[in-house]
Design an enzyme around this catalytic site. Structure first.
Site, PDB file in Angstrom:
ATOM      1  N   TYR A  99      -2.101 -31.062 -11.664  1.00 41.44           N
ATOM      2  CA  TYR A  99      -0.952 -30.752 -10.814  1.00 41.44           C
ATOM      3  C   TYR A  99       0.225 -30.390 -11.710  1.00 41.44           C
ATOM      4  O   TYR A  99       0.491 -31.066 -12.706  1.00 41.44           O
ATOM      5  CB  TYR A  99      -0.576 -31.967  -9.946  1.00 41.44           C
ATOM      6  CG  TYR A  99       0.709 -31.723  -9.171  1.00 41.44           C
ATOM      7  CD1 TYR A  99       0.662 -31.208  -7.881  1.00 41.44           C
ATOM      8  CD2 TYR A  99       1.956 -31.961  -9.756  1.00 41.44           C
ATOM      9  CE1 TYR A  99       1.827 -30.932  -7.184  1.00 41.44           C
ATOM     10  CE2 TYR A  99       3.129 -31.682  -9.072  1.00 41.44           C
ATOM     11  CZ  TYR A  99       3.056 -31.177  -7.792  1.00 41.44           C
ATOM     12  OH  TYR A  99       4.213 -30.887  -7.105  1.00 41.44           O
ATOM     13  N   GLU A 158       5.174 -24.802  -7.245  1.00 37.26           N
ATOM     14  CA  GLU A 158       4.116 -25.777  -7.444  1.00 37.26           C
ATOM     15  C   GLU A 158       2.771 -25.080  -7.667  1.00 37.26           C
ATOM     16  O   GLU A 158       2.460 -24.113  -6.973  1.00 37.26           O
ATOM     17  CB  GLU A 158       4.048 -26.651  -6.184  1.00 37.26           C
ATOM     18  CG  GLU A 158       3.042 -27.752  -6.220  1.00 37.26           C
ATOM     19  CD  GLU A 158       3.073 -28.539  -4.901  1.00 37.26           C
ATOM     20  OE1 GLU A 158       3.802 -29.545  -4.842  1.00 37.26           O
ATOM     21  OE2 GLU A 158       2.384 -28.127  -3.954  1.00 37.26           O
TER      22      GLU A 158
END
Ligand code: GDP
Ligand code: MN
Length: 378
Positions: free
Chosen positions: A101, A189
């Site tokens: 992530y 993101e």
């Protein structure tokens, strides 16, 4: 404003973040053709503006163009969390070794952007954040200095990334920061950023939120807005220059001023009610704007009562009253309405509404209590 995955990844790739080859399709036959061009295995990805598409069955791997067409047909017929799928992204499939992530958002408390990374990326990142927050590494970014090389090295080390990848990871982190900054984003993101079996780092997913207040200087981003994917009421509100956010409660709110709107919502909650929306009609709102606002509020079938809390300053209460009357003519509301008018031309406003079959209130507390009571059917 939310961007789609394919839009976010296009922006990332302009800032040297590697993304899979692929294109977006609106029909299954287009999806087939893209799969033919790409050759080999592809992934068919629903393009809707919500997270968790994978878990909802909106992301599927296809071994050949036939299967790509078949899966695209399926996915294009889906609705994910209430949003119909109108496009699919057809990407070269990646063979995944690890999912990382990597994201940037604003940390309001620190008054700085913050980069977050985790070795435990992928579809369960929310759960990781709740149950094992220590697995998410954070580094604040000084907006003037930007992301420093040592910071990305620190992050790479902290998520136990093998040294072989540090250079590429550094480029990706830097690219993500540049994309975030240049787009006036509030979120950028990559989840997952994958290590492939052939030892490359690739951004498989992408998500960006752009600060609406900065859109005036990003005409290219404004063009990316997908109004098909917004609540129609929000699109309509934008057209009239109203700040409107739909919520889940049953008391519609029409207020002038963002701070007053928030206060009104708080007071409704204090008395046990739930607001159906945030709506700021702004300063000096004209009658037609008020009418538009009322239409938008009453289109929501959850709304069981409407609270008007108008503090006349630049906004004149008689103008608002005229708007309310005009809108009542047009939409013939069936739900009870509570109105509180104070300030500039309040007396004239109240006189106009005297015969309008509305519940009047002197104070906000009084108005909120009355709205909560009538929404409950009292
Ligand atoms: P999200 O569920 O909306 O976040 O969509 P993602 O694009 O993140 O995809 C969800 C999951 O699908 C990823 O975490 C991967 O595990 C898987 N996935 C996505 N693309 C590929 C791919 O090209 N190959 C493989 N093997 N899995 C993929
Ligand atoms: Mn994802």
């Amino acid at each position: 404003m939310k961007l789609h995955e394919y839009q976010s990844k296009q922006i990332f790739s302009k800032y040297s973040v590697p993304i899979p080859k692929g294109r977006v399709a609106a029909t299954a036959s287009e999806a087939r053709q893209i799969a033919e061009e790409l050759g080999g295995r592809v992934v068919i990805k629903s393009q809707v503006l919500v997270g968790g598409r994978g878990k909802a069955g909106g992301i599927k791997l296809a071994k050949d163009p036939n299967e790509a067409e078949q899966l695209a047909t399926q996915i294009l017929a889906m609705e994910i969390k209430g949003l119909p799928v109108r496009k699919v992204l057809v990407d070269e499939a990646a063979a995944i070794e690890q999912e990382i992530y990597l994201g940037i958002t604003n940390d309001r408390a620190a008054r700085k952007p913050v980069m977050m990374a985790s070795a435990a990326g992928g579809v369960d990142i929310e759960e990781v954040a709740v149950t094992t927050p220590e697995k998410i590494i954070k580094a604040h970014i000084d907006p003037l200095l930007g992301l420093r090389d040592y910071q990305s090295r620190d992050i790479a080390a902290s998520i136990d990334l093998s040294r072989d990848y540090w250079r590429d990871f550094g480029k990706i982190a830097k690219g993500l920061w540049e994309a975030y900054k240049a787009s006036d984003a509030t979120l950028a993101e990559i989840n997952p950023l994958v290590i492939t079996k052939d030892k490359r780092l690739v951004a498989l997913d992408g998500k960006m939120l752009i600060d609406d207040n900065a859109l005036f200087r990003h005409p290219d981003l404004v063009e990316m807005r997908d109004t098909d994917e917004e609540a129609p009421s929000e699109t309509e509100a934008r057209k009239y220059g109203l700040s409107f956010i739909k919520l889940d409660g049953n008391i519609g709110c029409m207020v002038n001023g963002a701070g007053l709107a928030m206060t009104s919502m708080d007071v409704i909650k204090l008395f046990g009610g739930e607001p159906a929306n945030f709506l700021d009609i702004g300063g000096g709102a004209s009658a037609d704007k008020v009418a538009a606002a009322m239409r938008i509020i009453l289109e929501d079938s959850n709304v069981k009562a409407v609270l008007y809390n108008i503090f006349g300053g630049i906004t004149r209460c008689d103008e608002v009253a005229k708007g309310i009357l005009a809108a009542m003519e047009e939409v013939k509301p069936k739900v009870p309405m509570v109105v509180r008018l104070v300030g500039t031309n309040a007396l004239e406003g109240r006189a106009l509404l005297a015969n309008a079959n509305m519940i009047t209130a002197e104070t906000l507390a009084d108005a909120a209590q009355k709205a909560v009571a009538v929404a409950k059917g009292a």
